[in-house]
Design a protein around this motif. Structure first.
Motif, PDB file in Angstrom:
ATOM      1  N   LEU A 179      -7.608  57.268 146.093  1.00  0.00           N
ATOM      2  CA  LEU A 179      -6.395  57.257 146.900  1.00  0.00           C
ATOM      3  C   LEU A 179      -5.287  57.813 146.017  1.00  0.00           C
ATOM      4  CD1 LEU A 179      -4.564  55.987 149.196  1.00  0.00           C
ATOM      5  CD2 LEU A 179      -4.574  53.930 147.804  1.00  0.00           C
ATOM      6  N   ILE A 180      -4.638  58.876 146.455  1.00  0.00           N
ATOM      7  CA  ILE A 180      -3.591  59.492 145.646  1.00  0.00           C
ATOM      8  C   ILE A 180      -2.309  59.563 146.461  1.00  0.00           C
ATOM      9  CG2 ILE A 180      -2.925  61.559 144.331  1.00  0.00           C
ATOM     10  CD1 ILE A 180      -5.995  62.180 144.231  1.00  0.00           C
ATOM     11  N   GLU A 181      -1.252  58.986 145.942  1.00  0.00           N
ATOM     12  CA  GLU A 181       0.051  59.054 146.610  1.00  0.00           C
ATOM     13  C   GLU A 181       1.007  59.850 145.744  1.00  0.00           C
ATOM     14  OE1 GLU A 181       0.247  54.918 149.254  1.00  0.00           O
ATOM     15  OE2 GLU A 181       1.793  55.380 147.772  1.00  0.00           O
ATOM     16  N   PHE A 182       1.863  60.634 146.377  1.00  0.00           N
ATOM     17  CA  PHE A 182       2.833  61.413 145.600  1.00  0.00           C
ATOM     18  C   PHE A 182       4.045  61.769 146.450  1.00  0.00           C
ATOM     19  CE2 PHE A 182       1.837  65.440 147.662  1.00  0.00           C
ATOM     20  CZ  PHE A 182       0.520  65.262 148.075  1.00  0.00           C
ATOM     21  N   SER A 183       5.135  62.089 145.758  1.00  0.00           N
ATOM     22  CA  SER A 183       6.347  62.576 146.415  1.00  0.00           C
ATOM     23  C   SER A 183       6.319  64.092 146.409  1.00  0.00           C
ATOM     24  CB  SER A 183       7.597  62.101 145.669  1.00  0.00           C
ATOM     25  OG  SER A 183       7.602  60.705 145.578  1.00  0.00           O
ATOM     26  N   PHE A 184       6.749  64.693 147.526  1.00  0.00           N
ATOM     27  CA  PHE A 184       6.730  66.144 147.650  1.00  0.00           C
ATOM     28  C   PHE A 184       8.105  66.627 148.119  1.00  0.00           C
ATOM     29  CE2 PHE A 184       5.584  70.053 150.156  1.00  0.00           C
ATOM     30  CZ  PHE A 184       5.171  70.814 149.072  1.00  0.00           C
ATOM     31  N   ASP A 185       8.720  67.479 147.317  1.00  0.00           N
ATOM     32  CA  ASP A 185      10.019  68.060 147.678  1.00  0.00           C
ATOM     33  C   ASP A 185       9.801  69.285 148.550  1.00  0.00           C
ATOM     34  OD1 ASP A 185      11.266  66.196 146.052  1.00  0.00           O
ATOM     35  OD2 ASP A 185      11.124  67.491 144.289  1.00  0.00           O
ATOM     36  N   ILE A 190      -2.549  63.791 136.220  1.00  0.00           N
ATOM     37  CA  ILE A 190      -2.420  64.751 137.325  1.00  0.00           C
ATOM     38  C   ILE A 190      -1.067  65.450 137.258  1.00  0.00           C
ATOM     39  CG2 ILE A 190      -2.100  64.905 139.830  1.00  0.00           C
ATOM     40  CD1 ILE A 190      -4.399  62.988 140.192  1.00  0.00           C
ATOM     41  N   LEU A 220      -0.063  69.711 137.014  1.00  0.00           N
ATOM     42  CA  LEU A 220       0.558  70.440 138.126  1.00  0.00           C
ATOM     43  C   LEU A 220       1.211  71.756 137.718  1.00  0.00           C
ATOM     44  CD1 LEU A 220       1.966  67.386 140.103  1.00  0.00           C
ATOM     45  CD2 LEU A 220       0.238  68.988 140.905  1.00  0.00           C
ATOM     46  N   SER A 260       5.755  72.598 141.145  1.00  0.00           N
ATOM     47  CA  SER A 260       6.795  71.780 140.505  1.00  0.00           C
ATOM     48  C   SER A 260       7.420  70.803 141.500  1.00  0.00           C
ATOM     49  CB  SER A 260       7.887  72.688 139.930  1.00  0.00           C
ATOM     50  OG  SER A 260       8.460  73.455 140.981  1.00  0.00           O
ATOM     51  N   SER A 261       6.936  70.832 142.734  1.00  0.00           N
ATOM     52  CA  SER A 261       7.580  70.041 143.782  1.00  0.00           C
ATOM     53  C   SER A 261       6.879  68.702 144.036  1.00  0.00           C
ATOM     54  CB  SER A 261       7.633  70.849 145.077  1.00  0.00           C
ATOM     55  OG  SER A 261       6.383  71.442 145.352  1.00  0.00           O
ATOM     56  N   ILE A 262       5.887  68.358 143.196  1.00  0.00           N
ATOM     57  CA  ILE A 262       5.187  67.085 143.355  1.00  0.00           C
ATOM     58  C   ILE A 262       5.541  66.175 142.187  1.00  0.00           C
ATOM     59  CG2 ILE A 262       2.882  66.014 143.232  1.00  0.00           C
ATOM     60  CD1 ILE A 262       1.814  68.230 144.950  1.00  0.00           C
ATOM     61  N   SER A 263       5.842  64.918 142.490  1.00  0.00           N
ATOM     62  CA  SER A 263       6.180  63.952 141.445  1.00  0.00           C
ATOM     63  C   SER A 263       5.704  62.564 141.872  1.00  0.00           C
ATOM     64  CB  SER A 263       7.692  63.950 141.194  1.00  0.00           C
ATOM     65  OG  SER A 263       8.368  63.648 142.402  1.00  0.00           O
ATOM     66  N   ASN A 264       5.913  61.597 141.003  1.00  0.00           N
ATOM     67  CA  ASN A 264       5.541  60.193 141.298  1.00  0.00           C
ATOM     68  C   ASN A 264       4.093  60.055 141.754  1.00  0.00           C
ATOM     69  OD1 ASN A 264       8.194  59.319 140.780  1.00  0.00           O
ATOM     70  ND2 ASN A 264       8.802  59.787 142.876  1.00  0.00           N
ATOM     71  N   VAL A 265       3.181  60.707 141.055  1.00  0.00           N
ATOM     72  CA  VAL A 265       1.772  60.646 141.459  1.00  0.00           C
ATOM     73  C   VAL A 265       1.179  59.293 141.054  1.00  0.00           C
ATOM     74  CG1 VAL A 265      -0.497  61.728 141.282  1.00  0.00           C
ATOM     75  CG2 VAL A 265       1.567  63.131 141.155  1.00  0.00           C
ATOM     76  N   ARG A 266       0.567  58.619 142.019  1.00  0.00           N
ATOM     77  CA  ARG A 266      -0.105  57.348 141.730  1.00  0.00           C
ATOM     78  C   ARG A 266      -1.534  57.435 142.261  1.00  0.00           C
ATOM     79  NH1 ARG A 266       3.145  53.577 139.936  1.00  0.00           N
ATOM     80  NH2 ARG A 266       1.808  51.843 140.503  1.00  0.00           N
ATOM     81  N   VAL A 267      -2.454  57.007 141.430  1.00  0.00           N
ATOM     82  CA  VAL A 267      -3.868  57.102 141.801  1.00  0.00           C
ATOM     83  C   VAL A 267      -4.449  55.707 141.954  1.00  0.00           C
ATOM     84  CG1 VAL A 267      -6.141  57.961 141.126  1.00  0.00           C
ATOM     85  CG2 VAL A 267      -4.090  59.273 140.563  1.00  0.00           C
ATOM     86  N   GLY A 268      -5.106  55.487 143.059  1.00  0.00           N
ATOM     87  CA  GLY A 268      -5.715  54.190 143.299  1.00  0.00           C
ATOM     88  C   GLY A 268      -7.122  54.334 143.834  1.00  0.00           C
TER      89      GLY A 268
END
Lengths: 86, 86
Positions: free
Chosen positions: A44-50, B24, B28, B34-42
């Motif tokens: 499961l991967i969550e991320f913020s996307f601008d 991850i 990138l 460059s528009s992806i941040s705060n990546v969390r893997v579960g």
């Protein structure tokens, strides 16, 4: 400029041996649980996307697909679903 | 007797270092993103659950909670959400 949160669910494709799932299944009797089966374990991967506007442009959509294919999953053995988290 | 499919999403709690997510993020730029941040893997766990009626009894709910706590997640560092997959 807006920022959205996305979630990628990555699971092994049908037919690919899921070793972690089998390990969990073999542990269930120790917990006294016999009603759980077909355990499959994925990522499961969550991320913020601008992105520019309120909805994604074709270019932004292509970028997300590329990242899902090349970094988040292995398309040979895994399938993924990409969803926006509200 | 009915069978339902459930999904458990397990993520590290806020404040716990997410090493996979950081790895991850550091990959990138190589993909030109460059528009992806705060990546969390579960972890994502799907399973079939046999239960008596159309809705779960208290006992069945307790059994699911126990499995989520003791087998699927580590409550000290991880939080989980359990949802039924339609």
């Amino acid at each position: 400029m807006a920022t959205s949160t996305f979630r990628v669910n990555v699971l092994l494709k049908e037919g690919v041996l899921d070793v972690q799932g089998k390990a969990i299944e073999s542990s269930l009797p120790e917990l006294g649980v016999s009603s759980i089966s077909n355990v499959r374990v994925g990522k499961l991967i969550e991320f913020s996307f601008d992105h520019e506007g309120s909805s994604l442009t074709d270019e932004e959509q292509t970028k997300l697909t590329k990242v899902c294919h090349e970094l988040f999953s292995n398309p040979v053995i895994e399938s993924y679903t990409l969803t926006e988290v509200k």
